[in-house]
Write an enzyme that holds these catalytic residues in place. Structure first.
Site, short mmCIF file in Angstrom:
data_model
loop_
_atom_site.label_atom_id
_atom_site.label_comp_id
_atom_site.label_asym_id
_atom_site.label_seq_id
_atom_site.Cartn_x
_atom_site.Cartn_y
_atom_site.Cartn_z
N HIS A 167 -2.01 21.93 -19.30
CA HIS A 167 -3.01 21.37 -20.22
C HIS A 167 -2.50 20.09 -20.88
CE1 HIS A 167 -6.23 24.20 -19.93
NE2 HIS A 167 -5.51 25.24 -20.32
N HIS A 189 1.10 27.14 -17.33
CA HIS A 189 -0.31 26.83 -17.55
C HIS A 189 -0.48 25.93 -18.78
CE1 HIS A 189 -4.70 27.99 -17.52
NE2 HIS A 189 -4.56 27.66 -18.78
N GLU A 190 0.25 26.25 -19.85
CA GLU A 190 0.17 25.45 -21.06
C GLU A 190 0.66 24.02 -20.81
OE1 GLU A 190 -1.43 26.64 -23.45
OE2 GLU A 190 -1.49 28.58 -22.48
N GLU A 240 -9.47 24.63 -16.99
CA GLU A 240 -8.73 25.88 -16.84
C GLU A 240 -8.26 26.06 -15.40
OE1 GLU A 240 -7.62 27.96 -19.03
OE2 GLU A 240 -8.57 26.94 -20.72
#
Length: 277
Positions: free
Chosen positions: A134, A130-131, A189
């Protein structure tokens, strides 16, 4: 280390709240009103600024050394992904009980030991995926740009409205705090959630760990931290819905099965002494 409140896998999948906040004085707000919003800010500039800010954060936090059990575990889990999807990533562990992880525009990934204590390896990979999302989706670039505009918009800098000015050490420190505290949009997100799922699938990890990670968040949101987490989650997708979305992706791919969490992981530097029979 600066005090951080529990956010439990929220904004970066998970982002914490740092007490040191950027102070927007009247002078800075006045500069904003002078039309500074239109300046250009390249990926390279965002990465360079992020790198300086991360240096400050690393100096202010207790970082696990190369022989620390947390570092060894993160190397084992994530070491082979340091050049993921064309990105050059570096990663370290902050030794703190806080449950958190974040990434910055220069490819720095920082994982808190508190998060590692409550998640198994697959769940941690889902968080880190997920990071990376981003970073890959330029959300971290936009976050540092916003932090820069808030911190550096003073008259002396505003006069150079087409350039990114050099900051002071204290400003880099404040921008670092702001990056950890940044709130990505619902769309950002959701897109990072999808990136995490695709990351797990691409590398043949258990994609159901994504649902499990959000289930942990949902349970935290119902617990003692509920009031704080509710405030944090007000601008983000509901964690239960994010868990359900991950589940439905796995169902659609024919990969869904109830996630069996590995035995609780308690990273420790103590040696285990076996008793003689």
């Amino acid at each position: 280390m600066k005090t951080m409140k529990l956010v439990g896998l929220v904004a970066v999948m998970f982002t914490g709240t740092v007490n040191a906040q950027i102070n927007l004085g009247e002078k800075a707000l006045g500069a904003v009103q002078k039309g500074y919003a239109g300046f250009t800010f390249s990926d390279e500039e965002a990465a360079a600024m992020s790198k300086e800010a991360v240096v400050k954060m690393d100096a202010e936090n207790k970082v696990a050394g190369p022989k620390d059990a947390y570092t060894i575990r993160l190397n084992k889990i994530f070491g082979k992904h340091s050049t993921e999807n064309g990105l050059n990533l570096n990663y370290k562990v902050y030794l703190t009980k806080d449950v958190n992880a974040f990434a910055t525009a220069d490819g720095s990934v920082r994982v808190f030991s508190g998060l590692m204590d409550i998640m198994d390896d697959n769940e941690l990979l889902a968080v880190i995926g997920h990071e990376i999302g981003h970073v890959a989706n330029h959300d971290t670039r936009d976050a540092v740009k916003a932090a820069y505009k808030k911190e550096a918009l003073v008259d002396a800098v505003a006069s150079q409205s087409d350039k990114v000015a050099k900051l002071t050490d204290s400003q880099y420190a404040k921008i670092g705090s702001a990056m950890i505290d940044s709130r990505h949009s619902r769309q950002q997100e959701s897109e990072a959630d999808l990136y995490s799922y695709d990351f797990m699938k691409r590398h043949k990890y258990n994609v159901n760990a994504v649902e499990s990670a959000f289930t942990i968040l949902a349970k935290m949101n119902e617990g003692t931290e509920s009031n704080f987490l509710t405030r944090m989650l007000s601008s983000h997708p509901d964690p239960k819905q994010r868990a359900e979305d991950a589940k439905q992706r796995a169902v659609a791919d024919g990969l869904y099965k109830p996630y069996v969490k590995k035995a609780a992981v308690k990273t420790t530097t103590k040696k285990v002494v076996k008793k003689k029979k």
